[in-house]
Scaffold this motif. Structure first.
Motif, short mmCIF file in Angstrom:
data_model
loop_
_atom_site.label_atom_id
_atom_site.label_comp_id
_atom_site.label_asym_id
_atom_site.label_seq_id
_atom_site.Cartn_x
_atom_site.Cartn_y
_atom_site.Cartn_z
N THR A 1 45.87 36.57 45.55
CA THR A 1 45.58 35.98 44.24
C THR A 1 44.35 35.09 44.28
N GLU B 1 39.27 47.42 37.27
CA GLU B 1 38.43 48.33 36.48
C GLU B 1 38.88 49.79 36.47
N SER C 1 38.08 36.72 44.80
CA SER C 1 37.00 36.32 43.89
C SER C 1 37.16 37.08 42.57
N SER C 2 36.56 36.55 41.53
CA SER C 2 36.62 37.21 40.22
C SER C 2 36.05 38.62 40.30
N GLN C 3 34.98 38.76 41.08
CA GLN C 3 34.37 40.08 41.21
C GLN C 3 35.35 41.07 41.86
N LYS C 4 36.04 40.64 42.90
CA LYS C 4 37.01 41.51 43.58
C LYS C 4 38.17 41.85 42.64
N LYS C 5 38.62 40.87 41.88
CA LYS C 5 39.70 41.14 40.92
C LYS C 5 39.25 42.17 39.89
N ARG C 6 38.02 41.97 39.39
CA ARG C 6 37.50 42.91 38.40
C ARG C 6 37.39 44.31 38.98
N GLU C 7 36.90 44.39 40.22
CA GLU C 7 36.77 45.69 40.87
C GLU C 7 38.12 46.35 41.09
#
Length: 139
Positions: free
Chosen positions: A88, A100, A91-97
């Motif tokens: 949890t 998506e 990073s925001s980027q990893k969560k987004r990836e």
């Protein structure tokens, strides 16, 4: 830990056109992000999971690589593959990836049914509220 290993093996593969490694990634990813697989849980060995799912070990190896690149699992030299200690805290980027691909599938489905993005967004928000209410009632 064996309990976590067993729950990972509850993967169901289908012939719906989605590559097998992606099905494995999506189902393990869901279990990690939903908390069914806790940080630090040991993943089954590649050969063990491949035998249980009756797929080529390269399929599982590819799935584990994808999960590792997403920051959800980590290899520990000579000890195996483990769920990262704090998925949890990605990073925001990893969560987004991580999210998506599911969003893309939802958008394709919605467009196929003639639902536009604004209406879909409203449905997603309402569904999220509904799920939050259900969680509140269960706790």
């Amino acid at each position: 830990m064996n309990q976590h290993k067993g729950s990972v093996v509850q993967i169901h593969l289908s012939d719906d056109g989605v590559p097998l490694y992606q099905q494995v990634v999506q189902q393990i990813q869901h279990r990690i992000l939903s908390g069914q697989l806790a940080g630090g849980a040991e993943m089954p060995a590649i050969r063990t999971l491949a035998e249980r799912l009756r797929v080529n070990p390269n399929t599982i190896a590819r799935a584990y690589r994808e999960l590792e690149q997403a920051g959800l699992v980590e290899k520990r030299r000579t000890r195996g593959t483990f769920v990262t200690s704090s998925p949890t805290a990605m990073s925001s980027q990893k969560k987004r990836e991580a999210i998506e691909p599911a969003i893309d599938q939802l958008i394709v489905l919605a467009r196929g049914l003639g639902v536009d993005g604004k209406e879909l967004s409203q449905w997603v928000l309402r569904r999220d509220e509904h799920m939050q209410r259900q969680r509140g009632e269960q706790s």
